[in-house]
Design a protein around this motif. Structure first.
Motif, mmCIF file in Angstrom:
data_model
loop_
_atom_site.group_PDB
_atom_site.id
_atom_site.type_symbol
_atom_site.label_atom_id
_atom_site.label_comp_id
_atom_site.label_asym_id
_atom_site.label_seq_id
_atom_site.Cartn_x
_atom_site.Cartn_y
_atom_site.Cartn_z
ATOM 1 N N TRP A 72 27.350 115.806 -11.538
ATOM 2 C CA TRP A 72 26.360 114.891 -10.984
ATOM 3 C C TRP A 72 26.313 113.330 -11.653
ATOM 4 N N SER A 73 26.270 112.269 -10.709
ATOM 5 C CA SER A 73 26.084 111.109 -11.273
ATOM 6 C C SER A 73 26.104 110.280 -9.855
ATOM 7 N N PRO A 74 25.491 109.130 -10.066
ATOM 8 C CA PRO A 74 25.279 108.243 -8.737
ATOM 9 C C PRO A 74 26.613 107.692 -8.160
ATOM 10 N N ALA A 75 27.406 107.849 -8.886
ATOM 11 C CA ALA A 75 28.959 107.381 -8.178
ATOM 12 C C ALA A 75 29.409 108.735 -7.328
ATOM 13 N N GLY A 76 28.654 109.813 -7.242
ATOM 14 C CA GLY A 76 28.900 110.792 -6.026
ATOM 15 C C GLY A 76 29.117 112.013 -6.614
ATOM 16 N N PRO A 77 28.621 113.076 -6.513
ATOM 17 C CA PRO A 77 28.702 114.412 -6.987
ATOM 18 C C PRO A 77 30.086 115.066 -6.439
ATOM 19 N N ALA A 78 30.477 114.980 -5.415
ATOM 20 C CA ALA A 78 31.797 115.507 -4.912
ATOM 21 C C ALA A 78 31.966 114.728 -3.528
ATOM 22 N N PRO A 79 33.101 114.132 -3.653
ATOM 23 C CA PRO A 79 33.430 113.114 -2.445
ATOM 24 C C PRO A 79 33.650 113.966 -1.064
ATOM 25 N N THR A 80 34.437 115.119 -1.475
ATOM 26 C CA THR A 80 34.265 115.914 -0.028
ATOM 27 C C THR A 80 33.927 117.328 -0.527
ATOM 28 N N TRP A 81 33.533 118.040 0.498
ATOM 29 C CA TRP A 81 33.007 119.325 0.119
ATOM 30 C C TRP A 81 33.360 120.133 1.273
ATOM 31 N N SER A 82 34.077 121.427 1.259
ATOM 32 C CA SER A 82 34.389 122.084 2.080
ATOM 33 C C SER A 82 33.497 123.559 1.803
ATOM 34 N N SER A 83 32.805 124.290 2.740
ATOM 35 C CA SER A 83 32.159 125.434 2.334
ATOM 36 C C SER A 83 32.046 126.156 3.850
ATOM 37 N N SER A 84 31.807 127.364 3.642
ATOM 38 C CA SER A 84 31.442 128.226 4.651
ATOM 39 C C SER A 84 30.317 128.319 5.361
ATOM 40 N N ALA A 85 30.067 129.281 6.026
ATOM 41 C CA ALA A 85 28.629 129.510 6.556
ATOM 42 C C ALA A 85 27.430 129.396 5.828
ATOM 43 N N THR A 86 27.705 129.415 4.418
ATOM 44 C CA THR A 86 26.563 129.167 3.421
ATOM 45 C C THR A 86 26.631 127.683 2.979
ATOM 46 N N ALA A 87 27.062 126.888 4.091
ATOM 47 C CA ALA A 87 27.108 125.326 3.819
ATOM 48 C C ALA A 87 25.786 125.021 3.548
ATOM 49 N N LEU A 88 25.703 123.658 2.770
ATOM 50 C CA LEU A 88 24.421 123.112 2.178
ATOM 51 C C LEU A 88 23.324 123.323 3.196
ATOM 52 N N ARG A 89 23.350 122.834 4.467
ATOM 53 C CA ARG A 89 22.347 122.813 5.141
ATOM 54 C C ARG A 89 21.979 124.047 5.604
ATOM 55 N N GLY A 90 22.549 125.096 5.886
ATOM 56 C CA GLY A 90 22.532 126.417 5.942
ATOM 57 C C GLY A 90 21.500 126.963 4.717
ATOM 58 N N ILE A 91 21.763 126.552 3.571
ATOM 59 C CA ILE A 91 20.954 127.240 2.570
ATOM 60 C C ILE A 91 19.388 126.479 2.694
ATOM 61 N N GLU A 93 18.051 125.640 5.476
ATOM 62 C CA GLU A 93 17.409 126.353 6.385
ATOM 63 C C GLU A 93 17.037 127.732 6.167
ATOM 64 N N ARG A 94 17.560 128.299 5.159
ATOM 65 C CA ARG A 94 17.254 129.739 4.863
ATOM 66 C C ARG A 94 16.425 130.027 3.545
ATOM 67 N N VAL A 95 16.384 129.016 2.737
ATOM 68 C CA VAL A 95 15.523 129.072 1.605
ATOM 69 C C VAL A 95 14.510 128.376 1.602
ATOM 70 N N PRO A 96 13.242 128.860 1.102
ATOM 71 C CA PRO A 96 11.787 127.965 1.176
ATOM 72 C C PRO A 96 12.129 127.073 0.121
ATOM 73 N N SER A 97 11.514 125.750 0.497
ATOM 74 C CA SER A 97 11.570 124.572 -0.070
ATOM 75 C C SER A 97 11.236 124.582 -1.531
ATOM 76 N N ARG A 98 10.304 125.353 -1.741
ATOM 77 C CA ARG A 98 9.663 125.479 -3.172
ATOM 78 C C ARG A 98 10.886 126.270 -4.114
ATOM 79 N N ILE A 99 11.493 127.350 -3.487
ATOM 80 C CA ILE A 99 12.661 127.775 -4.186
ATOM 81 C C ILE A 99 13.937 126.994 -4.454
ATOM 82 N N LEU A 100 14.018 126.327 -3.278
ATOM 83 C CA LEU A 100 15.252 125.345 -3.310
ATOM 84 C C LEU A 100 14.918 124.243 -4.341
ATOM 85 N N GLU A 101 13.712 123.859 -4.480
ATOM 86 C CA GLU A 101 13.634 122.893 -5.395
ATOM 87 C C GLU A 101 13.750 123.410 -7.063
ATOM 88 N N ARG A 102 13.201 124.657 -7.088
ATOM 89 C CA ARG A 102 12.899 125.226 -8.488
ATOM 90 C C ARG A 102 14.257 125.728 -8.796
#
Length: 180
Positions: A72-91, A93-102
């Protein structure tokens, strides 16, 4: 190995880890010249700096969150990231915002600076591996508060932790998600 060839990355510059690797798999990966991480870091692996590709297929939310926390840094967490169906946007969409934040606060924060690169139109199966990119110009626009909170994730209230914790590797549990 094909991806390493395509990107012209020597195998010894590629680190791999999965707590469920068998002895045979460890030996084969070593023979291929890949660098095996010596212990379960629970995804809390610091990238080497510079362009880095984290290839994470079928991983749990905590692995993504832990990797983001460690880098974690303002310079960039990870310049490129490859993931599967559990990609970040999928998370998201599936996880309630209060749990995602917590429980997965780093995933929640980085989504504000992430760009999901479009999938190739020829390869649109459910097994498509999306690429996520964190462009510096988007990350620079995030507020200072996003970068100031650097508490290590602990998952005390998390009911569905999808990782094998350090020290749990040999207890006969089968992983619900592979760690990469």
């Amino acid at each position: 190995m094909l991806l390493l060839d395509l990107l012209a990355v020597p195998p010894d510059r590629c680190s791999v880890f999965d707590p469920s690797f068998s002895e045979l798999e460890v030996a084969a990966l070593g023979e291929l010249g890949l660098r095996l991480l010596p212990e379960n870091e629970e995804g809390k692996h610091r990238g080497p700096g510079g362009p880095t590709l984290f290839y994470m297929v079928h991983c749990g939310k905590a692995l993504y969150n832990n990797l983001l926390w460690r880098n974690w840094s303002p310079a960039g967490p990870a310049p490129t990231w490859s993931s599967s169906a559990t990609a970040l946007r999928g998370i998201e969409e599936r996880v309630p915002s209060r749990i995602l934040e917590r429980d997965y606060s780093y995933v929640a924060k980085v989504l504000k600076g992430e760009v999901a690169l479009p999938a190739h139109p020829r390869y649109t199966t459910p097994l498509t591996t999306p690429l996520h990119w964190f462009p510096p110009h988007k990350l620079e626009r995030l507020s200072a508060e996003v970068w100031e909170f650097l508490e290590e994730p602990t998952y005390q209230e998390c009911e569905d932790l999808e990782i094998i914790r350090k020290g749990d590797e040999g207890n006969g549990r089968s992983p619900t998600a592979a760690q990469s």
